[in-house]
Design an enzyme around this catalytic site. Structure first.
Site, PDB file in Angstrom:
ATOM      1  N   LYS A 117       0.984  -1.312  -0.012  1.00 52.56           N
ATOM      2  CA  LYS A 117      -0.147  -0.213  -0.014  1.00 52.56           C
ATOM      3  C   LYS A 117       0.979   1.287  -0.053  1.00 52.56           C
ATOM      4  O   LYS A 117       0.713   2.157  -0.701  1.00 52.56           O
ATOM      5  CB  LYS A 117      -0.841  -0.252   1.344  1.00 52.56           C
ATOM      6  CG  LYS A 117      -1.908   1.159   1.338  1.00 52.56           C
ATOM      7  CD  LYS A 117      -2.853   0.834   2.435  1.00 52.56           C
ATOM      8  CE  LYS A 117      -3.613   2.233   2.813  1.00 52.56           C
ATOM      9  NZ  LYS A 117      -4.427   1.993   4.234  1.00 52.56           N
ATOM     10  N   GLU A 137      10.771  -4.634   4.217  1.00 51.13           N
ATOM     11  CA  GLU A 137      10.808  -6.152   4.126  1.00 51.13           C
ATOM     12  C   GLU A 137      10.428  -6.421   2.467  1.00 51.13           C
ATOM     13  O   GLU A 137      11.132  -7.032   1.791  1.00 51.13           O
ATOM     14  CB  GLU A 137       9.783  -6.821   4.780  1.00 51.13           C
ATOM     15  CG  GLU A 137      10.273  -7.219   6.311  1.00 51.13           C
ATOM     16  CD  GLU A 137       9.568  -5.851   7.032  1.00 51.13           C
ATOM     17  OE1 GLU A 137       9.300  -4.812   6.397  1.00 51.13           O
ATOM     18  OE2 GLU A 137       9.499  -6.027   8.232  1.00 51.13           O
ATOM     19  N   GLY A 153      -4.908  -2.180   5.394  1.00 48.72           N
ATOM     20  CA  GLY A 153      -4.113  -3.150   5.057  1.00 48.72           C
ATOM     21  C   GLY A 153      -4.692  -4.615   5.020  1.00 48.72           C
ATOM     22  O   GLY A 153      -5.061  -5.419   4.404  1.00 48.72           O
ATOM     23  N   ARG A 154      -5.187  -4.932   6.430  1.00 47.49           N
ATOM     24  CA  ARG A 154      -5.835  -6.136   6.785  1.00 47.49           C
ATOM     25  C   ARG A 154      -7.323  -6.385   6.378  1.00 47.49           C
ATOM     26  O   ARG A 154      -7.954  -7.327   6.540  1.00 47.49           O
ATOM     27  CB  ARG A 154      -5.750  -6.378   8.468  1.00 47.49           C
ATOM     28  CG  ARG A 154      -6.267  -5.247   9.096  1.00 47.49           C
ATOM     29  CD  ARG A 154      -5.992  -5.418  10.547  1.00 47.49           C
ATOM     30  NE  ARG A 154      -6.303  -4.241  11.473  1.00 47.49           N
ATOM     31  CZ  ARG A 154      -5.825  -3.112  11.415  1.00 47.49           C
ATOM     32  NH1 ARG A 154      -4.695  -2.830  10.897  1.00 47.49           N
ATOM     33  NH2 ARG A 154      -6.424  -2.025  12.075  1.00 47.49           N
ATOM     34  N   GLU A 194      -4.544  -7.071  15.276  1.00 44.13           N
ATOM     35  CA  GLU A 194      -4.091  -5.707  14.986  1.00 44.13           C
ATOM     36  C   GLU A 194      -5.269  -4.767  15.151  1.00 44.13           C
ATOM     37  O   GLU A 194      -5.011  -3.539  15.369  1.00 44.13           O
ATOM     38  CB  GLU A 194      -3.802  -5.680  13.605  1.00 44.13           C
ATOM     39  CG  GLU A 194      -2.460  -4.601  13.076  1.00 44.13           C
ATOM     40  CD  GLU A 194      -1.961  -4.618  11.957  1.00 44.13           C
ATOM     41  OE1 GLU A 194      -0.350  -4.596  12.017  1.00 44.13           O
ATOM     42  OE2 GLU A 194      -2.394  -5.216  10.715  1.00 44.13           O
ATOM     43  N   HIS A 244      -3.922 -33.293  17.967  1.00 44.59           N
ATOM     44  CA  HIS A 244      -2.818 -34.181  18.351  1.00 44.59           C
ATOM     45  C   HIS A 244      -1.632 -33.303  19.208  1.00 44.59           C
ATOM     46  O   HIS A 244      -0.691 -33.838  19.148  1.00 44.59           O
ATOM     47  CB  HIS A 244      -2.546 -35.087  17.382  1.00 44.59           C
ATOM     48  CG  HIS A 244      -3.576 -35.896  16.891  1.00 44.59           C
ATOM     49  ND1 HIS A 244      -3.331 -37.435  17.300  1.00 44.59           N
ATOM     50  CD2 HIS A 244      -4.530 -35.746  16.038  1.00 44.59           C
ATOM     51  CE1 HIS A 244      -4.345 -37.984  16.668  1.00 44.59           C
ATOM     52  NE2 HIS A 244      -5.138 -36.952  16.040  1.00 44.59           N
ATOM     53  N   LYS A 262       9.479  -1.083  14.180  1.00 45.47           N
ATOM     54  CA  LYS A 262      10.063  -0.562  12.955  1.00 45.47           C
ATOM     55  C   LYS A 262      10.989   0.536  12.905  1.00 45.47           C
ATOM     56  O   LYS A 262      12.100   0.381  12.268  1.00 45.47           O
ATOM     57  CB  LYS A 262       8.802   0.046  11.976  1.00 45.47           C
ATOM     58  CG  LYS A 262       8.060  -0.997  11.378  1.00 45.47           C
ATOM     59  CD  LYS A 262       7.045  -0.315  10.105  1.00 45.47           C
ATOM     60  CE  LYS A 262       5.852  -1.108   9.833  1.00 45.47           C
ATOM     61  NZ  LYS A 262       4.896  -0.222   9.091  1.00 45.47           N
TER      62      LYS A 262
HETATM   63  C1  G6Q Z   1      -2.503  -3.957   7.928  1.00 42.04           C
HETATM   64  C2  G6Q Z   1      -1.221  -3.428   8.477  1.00 42.04           C
HETATM   65  C3  G6Q Z   1       0.247  -3.843   7.907  1.00 42.04           C
HETATM   66  C4  G6Q Z   1       0.457  -3.573   6.582  1.00 42.04           C
HETATM   67  C5  G6Q Z   1       1.583  -4.190   6.313  1.00 42.04           C
HETATM   68  C6  G6Q Z   1       2.159  -3.935   4.768  1.00 42.04           C
HETATM   69  O1  G6Q Z   1      -3.581  -3.292   8.431  1.00 42.04           O
HETATM   70  O2  G6Q Z   1      -1.317  -2.018   8.305  1.00 42.04           O
HETATM   71  O3  G6Q Z   1       0.039  -5.482   8.067  1.00 42.04           O
HETATM   72  O4  G6Q Z   1      -0.488  -4.587   5.557  1.00 42.04           O
HETATM   73  O5  G6Q Z   1       2.523  -3.449   7.085  1.00 42.04           O
HETATM   74  O6  G6Q Z   1       2.165  -2.460   4.388  1.00 42.04           O
HETATM   75  P1  G6Q Z   1       2.339  -2.097   3.155  1.00 42.04           P
HETATM   76  O7  G6Q Z   1       1.192  -2.549   2.326  1.00 42.04           O
HETATM   77  O8  G6Q Z   1       2.242  -0.629   3.104  1.00 42.04           O
HETATM   78  O9  G6Q Z   1       3.582  -2.581   2.596  1.00 42.04           O
END
Ligand code: G6Q
Length: 549
Positions: free
Chosen positions: A205, A211, A266-267, A352, A383, A511
């Site tokens: 996003k 990463e 994001g989620r 989150e 198990h 971060k």
């Molecule tokens: C979700 C969070 C988080 C995010 C990641 C990736 O709600 O904000 O999990 O999706 O940190 O972020 P980017 O899509 O910006 O790389």
């Protein structure tokens, strides 16, 4: 908004939990209509919540709690595009991402549906081109492998859905998901792929995530190194992002970028262009069915009366378990191999969103918020950790998730898995009394002394709560509805706890510190100043710097 514990219904519920209640076993015997009454269904999903430690009175109070917390108004605010994510001043409109073609969705002065459908049309065209072999690699090879590079919300949803619906992929490309930045994850995937026929989807996003960008750079180096031509990037990399400038800086033509908007968290983003891997894997028609299932659950959530509303009920049962019965965790147990990534996905969704300790106005919450969600597919769990769920000292409510239709699975094997789901829910509810355990041991011919020694170990207290969620079948529509039901469950709980379910400030601190530590790990860089860190952190950094390489 009022503090949860100040609500009249909350206080009545506090009182209720002090009443000694009959065991679940007794309640089932005393009330033959319990299960018929404690069921709700929508969109191909049935919820049997009769094995929860409550009765009609508690349920009525929980429904009153939702009302007193202003749930109806909050639902309207979300669907109406109000900026309910107050700390980021953003609307929360993932629900608009699944509106059917032809609808209009006025929010913030514009028709967001038009923008959504324009991107969806581009995703459709692109995924058809890739699947149909019109979009080819730099050297003219057909795309056989798609690698999604992303993390968190830009990884978990698409990865979970592609896995869950793998039986609906027909002859789509092989899918791979890379999130970990340790070098092993991308290495394992690139070793299995041929650069000539591999397409990378860089999903971020913000397009600033360390990463994801590090893995994307590694992938580009691998590809350009193998194909010997920088121009190959144009046919082998596409981006999904809201940040066109950063996509361009990375070297991806924005013509090959699929956009979305700041009002998609994001989620909650698998329904947006972040779902491109789903459209590539399953084809755009299946992706549309996934969206249709979610939309159908949205409509159910928006319009069904709370007492028959699947997400509302799921949320209130959770509130009862967490806030009134003291459950600190929630086990998710899908009895279907294809759903084995669902617990990880729901972990992010719930923890989150509602793993917060301040209310909207910044004051501390006065009750427990998100429990710890955990689990994996149920059979493996049986198990392993189910021991604790049956006989441990903590109350662990379980969501059992089963699928009625065996699909492509061998029916006999599917039935074994289903039998285990049913049996586990029953065992947790019934337990095994001392008399039953003793009778069993007597029947097996154990001597008295052995029976006396073993008896306490072989008693199951039972009375342990669970929900059973039954999916008619595991198809795109029903999965879309299931995910949306959990999304709304999370939202409803956030409303009651009065937390902002849509920000995630808690992930920021680590971060920030990681960026500084990364520079300090370089053995050629000056060592961190003596007072830069505590002794433990300094020691760890030093160990890494001096480790022979
Ligand atoms: C979700 C969070 C988080 C995010 C990641 C990736 O709600 O904000 O999990 O999706 O940190 O972020 P980017 O899509 O910006 O790389």
């Amino acid at each position: 908004m009022p503090a949860p514990s100040s609500l009249a219904a909350w206080q009545s519920l506090e009182q209720r939990r002090l009443h000694p209640l009959p065991s679940l076993r007794e309640r089932f015997v005393a009330d033959p209509s319990r299960t018929a009454r404690m069921q709700a269904g929508a969109c191909g999903i049935t919820l049997d919540y009769s094995k929860n430690l409550l009765d009609d009175d508690e349920l009525a109070l929980l429904l009153r709690l939702a009302d007193e917390a202003g749930l109806a108004g909050r639902i309207q605010a979300m669907f109406g595009g109000e900026r309910i994510n107050t700390t980021e001043a953003r609307a929360v409109l993932h629900v608009a991402l699944r509106c059917p073609p032809g609808t209009r969705w006025q929010a913030g002065g514009s028709d967001v549906a038009a923008e959504v459908h324009a991107v969806r049309a581009r995703m459709r065209a692109f995924s058809q081109q890739v699947r149909g072999g019109e979009w080819r690699g730099h050297g003219g090879e057909r795309i056989t492998d798609v690698v999604n590079i992303g993390i968190g919300g830009s990884d978990l949803g698409p990865a979970m859905v592609c896995e869950a619906l793998a039986d609906h992929a027909d002859d789509g490309p092989r899918m791979h998901f890379v999130s970990n930045v340790d070098g092993v994850h991308i290495g394992d995937v690139t070793r299995r792929c041929d650069p000539r026929s591999t397409l990378f989807v860089v999903a971020s996003k913000t397009f600033t995530t360390q990463e994801t960008l590090a893995n994307a750079h590694a992938a580009r180096a691998w590809l350009v190194g193998a194909l010997g031509d920088e121009a190959a990037v144009a046919r082998h990399f596409v981006a999904v992002s809201t940040n066109a400038a950063a996509v361009r800086d990375f070297g991806i033509d924005t013509a090959n970028m699929f956009g979305f908007w700041d009002w998609v968290g994001g989620r909650f983003s698998l329904w947006s262009a972040i779902g491109l891997p789903i459209a590539l894997a399953l084809g755009p028609d299946r992706f549309d069915e996934l969206l249709a299932g979610a939309h159908s659950m949205d409509e159910h959530f928006r319009t069904a009366p709370p007492a028959a509303n699947l997400p509302v009920l799921m949320a209130l049962l959770g509130i009862w378990n967490v806030n009134f019965l003291g459950a600190a965790s929630q086990l998710i147990a899908p009895y279907h191999q294809r759903l084995h990534r669902l617990p990880a996905y729901l972990q992010q969704l719930d923890m989150e969103s509602n793993g917060k300790s301040v209310r909207h106005d910044g004051t501390p919450v006065d009750c427990r918020t998100s429990p710890i969600l955990w689990g994996e597919q149920g059979i493996n769990g049986q198990h392993a950790y189910f021991q604790l769920v049956h006989q441990g000292t903590q109350l662990v409510p379980v969501d059992f998730i089963g699928v009625l239709d065996p699909g492509r699975a061998h029916e006999g094997l599917h039935r074994i898995a289903f039998a285990n789901l049913v049996a586990q829910a029953e065992a947790l509810m019934r337990g095994k009394t001392a008399a039953e355990a003793e009778a069993e041991m007597r029947a097996a011919g154990l001597p008295d002394a052995r029976i006396a020694a073993l008896l306490p170990h072989r008693v199951f207290p039972g009375n342990r709560p669970s929900n059973v969620l039954l999916l008619d079948r595991l198809d795109p529509f029903t999965l879309g509805a299931l995910i949306a039901a959990y999304e709304h469950r999370t939202f409803v709980q956030g409303v009651i706890w009065d937390v902002n379910s849509f920000d995630q400030w808690g992930v920021e601190l680590g971060k920030q510190l990681a960026a500084r530590v990364l520079a300090e790990l370089d053995p050629h860089a000056p060592a961190p100043a003596a007072d830069a860190h505590d002794a433990s952190t300094r020691g760890l950094i030093e160990r890494y710097r001096v480790h022979p390489r």
